[in-house]
Write a protein that holds these residues in place. Structure first.
Motif, PDB file in Angstrom:
ATOM      1  N   LEU A 105       4.999  35.940 -88.306  1.00 41.29           N
ATOM      2  CA  LEU A 105       4.466  34.655 -87.902  1.00 41.29           C
ATOM      3  C   LEU A 105       5.461  33.743 -87.560  1.00 41.29           C
ATOM      4  N   GLY A 106       6.492  33.735 -88.228  1.00 36.01           N
ATOM      5  CA  GLY A 106       7.875  32.903 -87.942  1.00 36.01           C
ATOM      6  C   GLY A 106       8.173  33.100 -86.475  1.00 36.01           C
ATOM      7  N   CYS A 107       8.543  34.465 -86.311  1.00 34.96           N
ATOM      8  CA  CYS A 107       8.908  34.660 -84.975  1.00 34.96           C
ATOM      9  C   CYS A 107       8.090  34.154 -83.916  1.00 34.96           C
ATOM     10  N   MET A 108       6.836  34.347 -83.991  1.00 32.33           N
ATOM     11  CA  MET A 108       5.717  34.044 -82.922  1.00 32.33           C
ATOM     12  C   MET A 108       5.639  32.150 -83.026  1.00 32.33           C
ATOM     13  N   ASN A 109       5.866  31.774 -83.988  1.00 34.47           N
ATOM     14  CA  ASN A 109       6.042  30.328 -83.906  1.00 34.47           C
ATOM     15  C   ASN A 109       7.178  29.780 -83.159  1.00 34.47           C
ATOM     16  N   GLY A 110       8.430  30.354 -83.658  1.00 34.33           N
ATOM     17  CA  GLY A 110       9.555  29.853 -83.098  1.00 34.33           C
ATOM     18  C   GLY A 110       9.780  30.002 -81.694  1.00 34.33           C
ATOM     19  N   PHE A 111       9.111  31.184 -81.195  1.00 33.10           N
ATOM     20  CA  PHE A 111       9.118  31.452 -79.781  1.00 33.10           C
ATOM     21  C   PHE A 111       8.264  30.482 -78.940  1.00 33.10           C
ATOM     22  N   VAL A 112       7.053  30.202 -79.430  1.00 30.82           N
ATOM     23  CA  VAL A 112       6.207  29.093 -78.807  1.00 30.82           C
ATOM     24  C   VAL A 112       6.918  27.830 -78.916  1.00 30.82           C
ATOM     25  N   MET A 113       7.540  27.493 -79.928  1.00 30.67           N
ATOM     26  CA  MET A 113       8.184  25.945 -80.236  1.00 30.67           C
ATOM     27  C   MET A 113       9.410  25.922 -79.293  1.00 30.67           C
ATOM     28  N   SER A 114      10.161  26.748 -78.742  1.00 32.16           N
ATOM     29  CA  SER A 114      11.148  26.817 -78.014  1.00 32.16           C
ATOM     30  C   SER A 114      10.928  27.180 -76.636  1.00 32.16           C
ATOM     31  N   ARG A 115       9.829  27.681 -76.395  1.00 23.75           N
ATOM     32  CA  ARG A 115       9.567  27.915 -74.759  1.00 23.75           C
ATOM     33  C   ARG A 115       8.484  27.536 -74.244  1.00 23.75           C
ATOM     34  N   TRP A 116       7.553  27.414 -74.964  1.00 24.01           N
ATOM     35  CA  TRP A 116       6.111  26.632 -74.430  1.00 24.01           C
ATOM     36  C   TRP A 116       5.895  25.288 -74.986  1.00 24.01           C
ATOM     37  N   ARG A 117       6.341  24.381 -74.175  1.00 25.28           N
ATOM     38  CA  ARG A 117       6.087  22.932 -74.581  1.00 25.28           C
ATOM     39  C   ARG A 117       4.395  22.681 -74.210  1.00 25.28           C
ATOM     40  N   ILE A 168       6.825  30.558 -93.914  1.00 26.30           N
ATOM     41  CA  ILE A 168       6.585  30.130 -92.486  1.00 26.30           C
ATOM     42  C   ILE A 168       7.721  29.096 -91.915  1.00 26.30           C
ATOM     43  N   PRO A 169       7.858  27.841 -92.763  1.00 23.76           N
ATOM     44  CA  PRO A 169       8.460  26.925 -92.301  1.00 23.76           C
ATOM     45  C   PRO A 169      10.148  27.531 -92.101  1.00 23.76           C
ATOM     46  N   ILE A 170      10.699  28.025 -92.772  1.00 23.91           N
ATOM     47  CA  ILE A 170      12.047  28.373 -92.619  1.00 23.91           C
ATOM     48  C   ILE A 170      12.026  29.544 -91.568  1.00 23.91           C
ATOM     49  N   THR A 171      11.173  30.648 -91.597  1.00 22.09           N
ATOM     50  CA  THR A 171      11.264  31.315 -90.711  1.00 22.09           C
ATOM     51  C   THR A 171      11.118  30.827 -89.272  1.00 22.09           C
ATOM     52  N   THR A 172      10.287  29.815 -89.113  1.00 18.49           N
ATOM     53  CA  THR A 172      10.062  29.154 -87.828  1.00 18.49           C
ATOM     54  C   THR A 172      11.177  28.490 -87.269  1.00 18.49           C
ATOM     55  N   ASN A 177      15.850  28.089 -83.342  1.00 22.82           N
ATOM     56  CA  ASN A 177      16.977  28.022 -82.960  1.00 22.82           C
ATOM     57  C   ASN A 177      17.455  29.247 -82.280  1.00 22.82           C
ATOM     58  N   TYR A 178      17.085  30.483 -82.748  1.00 16.12           N
ATOM     59  CA  TYR A 178      17.389  31.702 -82.154  1.00 16.12           C
ATOM     60  C   TYR A 178      17.196  31.735 -81.009  1.00 16.12           C
ATOM     61  N   PHE A 179      15.825  31.508 -80.396  1.00 13.69           N
ATOM     62  CA  PHE A 179      15.304  31.528 -79.125  1.00 13.69           C
ATOM     63  C   PHE A 179      15.932  30.459 -78.176  1.00 13.69           C
ATOM     64  N   GLU A 180      16.250  29.651 -78.826  1.00  9.93           N
ATOM     65  CA  GLU A 180      16.960  28.240 -77.956  1.00  9.93           C
ATOM     66  C   GLU A 180      18.278  28.899 -77.321  1.00  9.93           C
ATOM     67  N   THR A 181      19.051  29.938 -77.818  1.00  7.31           N
ATOM     68  CA  THR A 181      20.012  30.353 -77.267  1.00  7.31           C
ATOM     69  C   THR A 181      20.057  31.510 -76.225  1.00  7.31           C
ATOM     70  N   VAL A 182      18.481  32.056 -76.244  1.00  8.20           N
ATOM     71  CA  VAL A 182      18.372  32.883 -75.089  1.00  8.20           C
ATOM     72  C   VAL A 182      18.271  32.379 -73.583  1.00  8.20           C
ATOM     73  N   VAL A 216      15.848  36.250 -91.182  1.00 10.90           N
ATOM     74  CA  VAL A 216      14.489  35.928 -92.054  1.00 10.90           C
ATOM     75  C   VAL A 216      14.132  37.079 -93.018  1.00 10.90           C
ATOM     76  N   MET A 217      14.321  38.199 -92.594  1.00  6.57           N
ATOM     77  CA  MET A 217      13.950  39.323 -93.738  1.00  6.57           C
ATOM     78  C   MET A 217      14.879  39.071 -94.947  1.00  6.57           C
ATOM     79  N   ILE A 218      16.023  39.290 -94.740  1.00  9.50           N
ATOM     80  CA  ILE A 218      16.973  39.322 -95.942  1.00  9.50           C
ATOM     81  C   ILE A 218      16.389  37.956 -96.758  1.00  9.50           C
ATOM     82  N   TRP A 219      16.501  36.788 -96.221  1.00  9.01           N
ATOM     83  CA  TRP A 219      16.039  35.433 -96.813  1.00  9.01           C
ATOM     84  C   TRP A 219      14.699  35.475 -97.551  1.00  9.01           C
ATOM     85  N   GLN A 220      13.783  36.034 -96.921  1.00 12.48           N
ATOM     86  CA  GLN A 220      12.345  36.290 -97.489  1.00 12.48           C
ATOM     87  C   GLN A 220      12.332  37.350 -98.619  1.00 12.48           C
TER      88      GLN A 220
END
Length: 294
Positions: A105-117, A168-172, A177-182, A216-220
């Motif tokens: 869920l965090g991966c999906m949210n992070g991708f949307v927040m970084s690429r789909w405005r 979800i907040p920390i994973t997002t 931040n990761y997808f911003e580097t792609v 995120v998996m180590i963190w969670q």
């Protein structure tokens, strides 16, 4: 060809590295001494924990906390394992699904927040991050009432839901931040080929998000395994995780045998220790991969 022609001028020869001055040597020595002192402060409690776990009942006393066991025994470990084994199994059943679901869920949210405005994206992202700074103690009573009203069984099912939601907040944030580097060209190429948002995420973003998943998996995993507050409110010693069982073990062995509680603490902390030892370099690399925008 003469030897003079082959000789290298003195000005072109590589300069020798400068030797460290006395001040640099002193600063380096002080730095290593400070690190050594810090390591000792960390390892001293670990030494007492390990040594006490191998002491017999009469040998594990506060007066002999620093002394080695007079007779080494593994009975404390056997007793601790017999007591904690069911709760360790329940903890595994808790951390595996909660870690995977919150990471996806965090991966999906992070991708949307970084690429789909979309309109209000910054407000949505801010509201998601607000969950990171919300003290759990401040919302525990209404959260308990909410979970009870949903009819979710007490114990591991409730804890899975809570760790997914609060993770979800920390994973997002990490995935955003990761997808911003792609490079944007990867996403644009998929869009030109006719891929929609879901197809782009599944075919382009997901395969290259492995470093983010490691972080995120180590963190969670660590957060869910070591959680105690949620366990107290939403489970009992009979259906709760290992932290709750360890607390009951320590209270029961506190006045009779310190060795059992020490062995139980080591058993409960062993999985997170193994995860960090095996995946620490991937954890650091994953953090660094999202620290600088490419």
């Amino acid at each position: 060809m003469s030897t003079e022609a082959l000789s290298i001028p003195a000005s072109a020869a590589p300069a020798a590295p400068p030797r460290p001055t006395g001040r640099r040597v002193t600063l380096r020595t002080l730095r290593y001494a400070a690190l050594l002192i810090g390591i000792l402060f960390v390892l001293i409690p670990v030494y007492v924990l390990v040594v006490t776990s191998f002491k017999g009942q009469g040998d594990a006393t506060p007066a002999r906390a620093w002394a080695l066991p007079t007779a080494w025994t593994t009975e404390n470990w056997a007793q601790a394992w017999q007591t904690l084994a069911p709760s360790i199994g329940r903890t595994v059943a808790l951390v595996v699904p909660s870690t995977i679901i919150s990471s996806v869920l965090g991966c999906m949210n992070g991708f949307v927040m970084s690429r789909w405005r979309f309109p209000g994206a910054d407000i949505v992202f801010t509201l998601i991050l607000f969950g990171m700074f919300l003290p759990y103690q401040a919302v525990m009573i209404p959260l308990l009432e909410l979970v009870l009203s949903t009819g979710i069984p007490n114990g591991i099912p409730s804890l899975i839901l809570l760790h997914v939601v609060f993770g979800i907040p920390i994973t997002t944030l990490i995935f955003r931040n990761y997808f911003e580097t792609v490079p944007h060209e990867l996403i644009e190429a998929a869009t030109v080929d006719g891929a929609g948002m879901l197809r782009t995420f599944a075919s382009v973003a997901l395969p290259i998000a492995v470093p983010g998943f490691v972080v995120v998996m180590i963190w969670q995993f660590t957060s869910a395994w070591n959680d105690f507050l949620f366990a107290v409110f939403f489970s009992t010693p009979r259906n709760g995780p290992v932290t709750l069982a360890l607390n009951n073990l320590a209270n029961g062995a506190l006045l009779t045998n310190y060795g059992v509680s020490m062995a139980g603490a080591l058993l409960a902390s062993l999985p997170t220790l193994v995860v960090y030892v095996l995946l620490s370099r991937y954890f650091i690399a994953g953090l660094m991969s999202g620290s600088v925008k490419g």
